[in-house]
Design an enzyme around this catalytic site. Structure first.
Site, mmCIF file in Angstrom:
data_model
loop_
_atom_site.group_PDB
_atom_site.id
_atom_site.type_symbol
_atom_site.label_atom_id
_atom_site.label_comp_id
_atom_site.label_asym_id
_atom_site.label_seq_id
_atom_site.Cartn_x
_atom_site.Cartn_y
_atom_site.Cartn_z
ATOM 1 C CG ASP A 135 -2.254 0.631 1.020
ATOM 2 O OD1 ASP A 135 -2.281 1.861 0.874
ATOM 3 O OD2 ASP A 135 -3.271 -0.072 1.013
ATOM 4 C CG ASP A 144 -3.852 2.367 18.676
ATOM 5 O OD1 ASP A 144 -3.390 2.617 19.800
ATOM 6 O OD2 ASP A 144 -5.068 2.421 18.413
ATOM 7 C CG HIS A 177 -5.297 3.855 1.340
ATOM 8 N ND1 HIS A 177 -4.902 2.561 1.071
ATOM 9 C CD2 HIS A 177 -6.595 3.939 0.955
ATOM 10 C CE1 HIS A 177 -5.917 1.896 0.541
ATOM 11 N NE2 HIS A 177 -6.963 2.707 0.458
ATOM 12 C CG ASN A 190 -3.046 0.859 22.745
ATOM 13 O OD1 ASN A 190 -4.239 1.043 22.497
ATOM 14 N ND2 ASN A 190 -2.086 1.456 22.062
ATOM 15 C CB VAL A 194 -9.182 1.612 16.702
ATOM 16 C CG1 VAL A 194 -10.019 2.864 16.509
ATOM 17 C CG2 VAL A 194 -7.890 1.714 15.904
ATOM 18 C CG ASN A 267 -14.048 2.238 -3.308
ATOM 19 O OD1 ASN A 267 -14.336 1.135 -2.855
ATOM 20 N ND2 ASN A 267 -13.246 3.069 -2.687
ATOM 21 C CE1 TYR A 281 -5.586 -10.451 -13.064
ATOM 22 C CE2 TYR A 281 -4.467 -9.413 -11.219
ATOM 23 C CZ TYR A 281 -4.768 -9.451 -12.568
ATOM 24 O OH TYR A 281 -4.251 -8.501 -13.411
ATOM 25 C CB VAL A 284 -6.841 -11.910 -5.270
ATOM 26 C CG1 VAL A 284 -7.043 -10.822 -4.218
ATOM 27 C CG2 VAL A 284 -5.433 -11.824 -5.851
ATOM 28 C CB SER A 331 -9.376 0.557 0.703
ATOM 29 O OG SER A 331 -8.783 0.592 -0.556
#
Length: 589
Positions: A135, A144, A177, A190, A194, A267, A281, A284, A331
């Site tokens: 990415d 985090d 992203h 923690n 999140v 999207n 594919y 995937v 994503s």
């Protein structure tokens, strides 16, 4: 390439759950801009390599996917050479070096929705599994994520474009992203921020997208191969673009090494048979996006390339710079499935048995097969631990009432106490588009009933979001997120009238007026403008008034035997208001 993998797996699962199988993907994607003069030439053997080398104007890079898949060269080639290479029997393909793009302390709703909370409570958190995020990179300093970060690799320079995040590592995130994706997979527990689906996995950043969120086929393919060569278990591909033979080779290479690949469907929705690549594919696992009501997100691509659905609307996760944010997109759905696969692998499943377990236990949320695939991914169900903890209470978020410019009353209805004898209800709220960081006091109830709580200190004309939170017996659930806009207060000006003066002498007079309305302000100042022969260039003293009333202000220094004009004026927060009527009077000799 085993083009029947997805169809075969669906057939196996269909025998277990009675679902009809669907054929392989045939989706198309958008074509990105091209690197000027750069082409990828793939060759099956030494003869193809030698031919490409001889005809290249310049060679930029080379890669080897092994004997079964072959190798490839990135270079610049004259047009005549490209035509010759395309016809050569030892050359598999010639394609432009196109690009793909990033597809756009509480537990996020999506983590709860896919059943990860139960898994966490029983210690199933993905320990020992390695996950690569191919990415924009991962924020190496995020509190985090730091504990879970392993090594990384960058195929493109880290150069922040408007993101407040230092490039401490070459693979740091200069967009945000990849960090958001990583948080959904593995943000640690923690007591802040999140928590991810698999908070004990080791994350690896493979940076292939630049600070504008896109990258070229060559870098993405190299990144996928690199992750596979490291022996990492799962690769998250929240990226998308057109079909690329080179990316297909990289995906096939990784799959041959036993790597689990999970991709975002895209999207481009609403659309049909439009799953982007590499998710389309067969090697995937393609993931579509749902909202908090289990409906298909309006932006989600659909088609035969979809294997699972997962939460993708208002997903709360980590962002570059150490903060948190809400993102929408397939994503954001994709890493829920990546985390689920990691948890199952850590629990002892093989890649094939982990995917089959998810297929057999996925929740049918009422969408079409091309929209949800096998269904909404269900981690605790796949682990066989579903329902082993207490049943969470539920509370529906109701519409707000008594909305003013600075306050509102929030309401929720407890619809189920779950396994608890009593539950507490509260609200999480904040300005729309930001984290719901503020909370109301908790109210305890022991029956299904409606709870109302007021919030104050709001801003006039601002839009706020809120949701109900129900807690009991160690379980927690949240209701639908709703919004409202506070009342906009339209300022009302004061109103004044000019009255006849009194006590007029040769050099003085008492000017009179009436404040007919104060308007919006708590108080206003009143005064007079006056002057000889229509020239209102002089100003009287001022009086402050907080209610409608008559007022009088004496003036001196007038000229004898002169005609004066006068008008009453009120000054308020938005300026001044003049009386409609101008009066005249004459001084004595």
């Amino acid at each position: 390439m085993d083009v029947n993998r997805r169809e075969l797996l669906r057939s196996i699962a269909a025998g277990a759950v009675g679902t009809q199988a669907v054929g392989t993907a045939g989706a198309t994607g958008k074509t990105g801009e091209l690197a000027f003069g750069e082409y990828i030439v793939s060759f099956a053997d030494e003869a193809g390599y030698s031919k490409a080398l001889a005809l290249a104007a310049s060679v930029l890079d080379e890669i080897d996917f092994g004997d079964r898949i072959g190798g490839a060269m990135l270079g610049r080639f004259p047009e005549q050479a490209l035509r010759a290479l395309a016809k050569h029997p030892a050359v598999k393909y010639v394609e432009e070096n196109g690009r793909m793009e990033a597809i756009g302390g509480s537990m996020p709703w999506g983590i709860e929705r896919v059943g990860a909370r139960t898994a966490h409570a029983l210690g199933e958190t993905g320990g020992s599994v390695h996950v690569a995020v191919v990415d924009t990179g991962i924020d190496s300093d995020h509190p985090d994520l730091q504990a879970n970060l392993g090594s990384g690799k960058s195929y493109i320079r880290c150069l922040p474009c408007g993101v407040d995040n230092a490039c401490t590592e070459t693979w740091d995130d200069d967009v945000g992203h990849g960090t958001h994706v990583a948080g959904t997979i593995a943000a640690v527990a923690n007591d802040r921020g999140v928590v991810g689906v698999a908070p004990s996995v080791t994350l690896h950043a493979v940076k292939v997208l630049n600070c504008e969120g896109w990258g070229f086929y060559w870098d993405i393919g190299r990144g996928i191969k690199y992750a596979a060569r490291q022996g990492w278990d799962v690769v998250n591909l929240s990226i998308g673009g057109a079909d690329s033979s080179f990316i297909r080779d990289a995906v096939e290479f990784a799959a041959s090494k036993g790597v689990v690949l999970v991709g975002a469907a895209g999207n481009d929705g609403p659309c049909s048979d439009c799953v982007t690549y590499p998710a389309a594919y067969p090697e995937v696992i393609g993931v579509s996006a749902t909202d908090s009501e289990d409906g298909l997100a309006d932006f989600s691509a659909t088609g035969s390339g979809v294997d699972f659905a997962a939460p993708g609307v208002r997903v709360h996760s980590t962002v570059a710079g150490g903060g948190y944010g809400y993102y929408n997109g397939t994503s954001m759905a994709c890493p829920h499935v990546t985390g689920a696969m990691a948890v199952l692998l850590a629990a002892g499943h093989s890649p094939a048995s982990a995917e089959l377990a998810l297929q057999q236990t996925a929740e049918d949320v009422g969408l079409d097969w091309l929209e949800q695939g096998f269904g909404l991914v269900n981690v605790d169900g796949a682990l066989g631990i579903e329902g082993s903890l207490g049943t969470p209470p539920t509370a529906a978020t109701n519409q707000p009432t008594r909305i003013t410019e600075t306050a509102a009353r929030l309401a929720a209805t407890v619809t189920d106490l779950g396994s608890a004898d009593s539950v507490t209800v509260s609200f999480e709220w904040g300005v729309a588009g930001t984290e719901l960081a503020r909370t109301t006091p908790r109210v305890s109830v022991s029956a299904t009933e409606t709870v109302e709580l007021s919030i104050t200190g709001l801003v006039s004309g601002e839009t706020y979001e809120y949701r109900a939170v129900a807690e009991g017996d160690g379980e927690r659930s949240t209701g639908e997120t709703r919004s409202f806009t506070t009342v906009v207060v339209t300022p009302e000006p004061p109103a004044v009238t000019t009255d006849l003066p009194s006590d007029v002498t040769a050099t003085s007079a008492t000017l009179h007026g009436t404040l007919d309305a104060v308007g919006t302000d708590d108080a206003v100042e009143v005064f007079f403008l006056y002057g000889p022969n229509g020239n209102l260039g002089q100003s009287s003293e001022r009086q402050s008034l907080d209610a409608a009333t008559a007022f009088a202000i004496p003036v001196t220094g007038l000229l004898p035997d002169t005609r004066y004009d006068v008008v009453a004026v009120a000054s308020w927060s938005d300026g001044v208001v003049y009386a409609w009527d101008v009066h005249s009077f004459g001084t004595t000799r």
